[in-house]
Design a protein around this motif. Structure first.
Motif, PDB file in Angstrom:
ATOM      1  N   THR A  37      -9.644  -0.617  -2.609  1.00  0.00           N
ATOM      2  CA  THR A  37      -7.738  -0.613  -2.184  1.00  0.00           C
ATOM      3  C   THR A  37      -7.191  -1.235  -0.878  1.00  0.00           C
ATOM      4  O   THR A  37      -6.398  -0.542  -0.464  1.00  0.00           O
ATOM      5  N   GLN A  39      -5.942  -2.397   2.367  1.00  0.00           N
ATOM      6  CA  GLN A  39      -5.106  -3.311   3.235  1.00  0.00           C
ATOM      7  C   GLN A  39      -5.283  -4.839   2.964  1.00  0.00           C
ATOM      8  O   GLN A  39      -6.300  -4.754   4.236  1.00  0.00           O
ATOM      9  N   GLU A  57      -2.097  -8.607  -4.246  1.00  0.00           N
ATOM     10  CA  GLU A  57      -1.527  -7.528  -3.902  1.00  0.00           C
ATOM     11  C   GLU A  57      -1.566  -6.726  -2.646  1.00  0.00           C
ATOM     12  O   GLU A  57      -1.687  -5.995  -2.188  1.00  0.00           O
ATOM     13  N   LEU A  59      -0.589  -7.100   1.889  1.00  0.00           N
ATOM     14  CA  LEU A  59       0.573  -6.446   1.948  1.00  0.00           C
ATOM     15  C   LEU A  59       1.436  -6.913   2.460  1.00  0.00           C
ATOM     16  O   LEU A  59       2.657  -7.731   2.628  1.00  0.00           O
ATOM     17  N   LYS A  77       3.514  -0.576   9.113  1.00  0.00           N
ATOM     18  CA  LYS A  77       3.119   0.038   7.996  1.00  0.00           C
ATOM     19  C   LYS A  77       2.142  -0.211   7.274  1.00  0.00           C
ATOM     20  O   LYS A  77       1.962   0.148   6.363  1.00  0.00           O
ATOM     21  N   ALA A  78       0.782  -0.866   7.622  1.00  0.00           N
ATOM     22  CA  ALA A  78      -0.709  -0.688   7.037  1.00  0.00           C
ATOM     23  C   ALA A  78      -0.715   0.247   6.618  1.00  0.00           C
ATOM     24  O   ALA A  78      -1.154   1.563   5.869  1.00  0.00           O
ATOM     25  N   ALA A  80       0.526   3.022   7.356  1.00  0.00           N
ATOM     26  CA  ALA A  80       1.891   4.178   7.204  1.00  0.00           C
ATOM     27  C   ALA A  80       0.983   4.165   5.412  1.00  0.00           C
ATOM     28  O   ALA A  80       1.253   5.433   4.831  1.00  0.00           O
ATOM     29  N   ARG A  81       0.871   2.856   5.125  1.00  0.00           N
ATOM     30  CA  ARG A  81       0.491   2.690   3.204  1.00  0.00           C
ATOM     31  C   ARG A  81      -0.688   2.981   3.258  1.00  0.00           C
ATOM     32  O   ARG A  81      -0.974   4.257   2.059  1.00  0.00           O
ATOM     33  N   MET A  82      -1.647   3.744   3.728  1.00  0.00           N
ATOM     34  CA  MET A  82      -2.762   4.198   4.336  1.00  0.00           C
ATOM     35  C   MET A  82      -2.913   5.470   4.105  1.00  0.00           C
ATOM     36  O   MET A  82      -3.524   6.956   3.386  1.00  0.00           O
ATOM     37  N   ARG A  83      -2.191   6.349   5.180  1.00  0.00           N
ATOM     38  CA  ARG A  83      -1.831   8.168   5.005  1.00  0.00           C
ATOM     39  C   ARG A  83      -1.288   8.191   3.682  1.00  0.00           C
ATOM     40  O   ARG A  83      -1.639   9.298   3.207  1.00  0.00           O
ATOM     41  N   ARG A  84      -0.645   7.789   3.238  1.00  0.00           N
ATOM     42  CA  ARG A  84       0.580   7.982   2.269  1.00  0.00           C
ATOM     43  C   ARG A  84      -0.743   8.450   0.539  1.00  0.00           C
ATOM     44  O   ARG A  84      -0.587   8.907   0.195  1.00  0.00           O
ATOM     45  N   ASP A  85      -1.389   7.001   0.626  1.00  0.00           N
ATOM     46  CA  ASP A  85      -1.925   6.951  -0.048  1.00  0.00           C
ATOM     47  C   ASP A  85      -4.154   7.818  -0.101  1.00  0.00           C
ATOM     48  O   ASP A  85      -4.350   7.821  -1.346  1.00  0.00           O
TER      49      ASP A  85
END
Length: 124
Positions: A37, A39, A57, A59, A77-78, A80-85
């Motif tokens: 999964t 980025q 998918e 980014l 952005k990548a 931030a998405r890694m931290r969120r997920d």
């Protein structure tokens, strides 16, 4: 063999469509087929493959020459998405719910019925 195949400890793949023996779209499809999964960002001069970027998918799809500010925005952005997920350890404490990303846990100290979590970052 690509660098990714030799080292799998990668969080973000920056791929070109043409990369020598294997094209970036094929590598991205192989990564997704394996259930990884991470980025993926395409950085290329070929706009013909944008639709395939959606299929894996990706980014983002940056066109060369890449503007440095745009590249850094996509990388932010990548991250931030890694931290969120990212997977977290959720602890109910006297102060409220604490979320500790598993990647940020340095070690656990266990003494009888008490566990102390030593981490680089805690989300409250």
């Amino acid at each position: 063999m690509t660098r990714y195949e030799r080292r799998r400890d990668v969080d973000i793949l920056l791929l070109d469509v043409e990369m020598g023996s294997m094209d970036g779209v094929a590598l991205a499809k192989a990564v997704r087929k394996a259930g990884v999964t991470m980025q993926i960002v395409f950085v290329t001069g070929y706009s013909d493959y944008i639709a395939e970027g959606y299929d894996v998918e990706a980014l983002n799809y940056l066109m060369k020459p890449v503007d440095a500010a745009k590249l850094f925005d996509v990388l932010d952005k990548a991250v931030a998405r890694m931290r969120r997920d990212s997977r977290c350890l959720d602890l109910q404490c006297a102060e409220g719910l604490m979320r500790i990303p598993l990647a940020d846990i340095r070690y656990l100290d266990v003494r009888r019925n008490y566990v102390t979590v030593h981490a680089d970052r805690i989300i409250r």
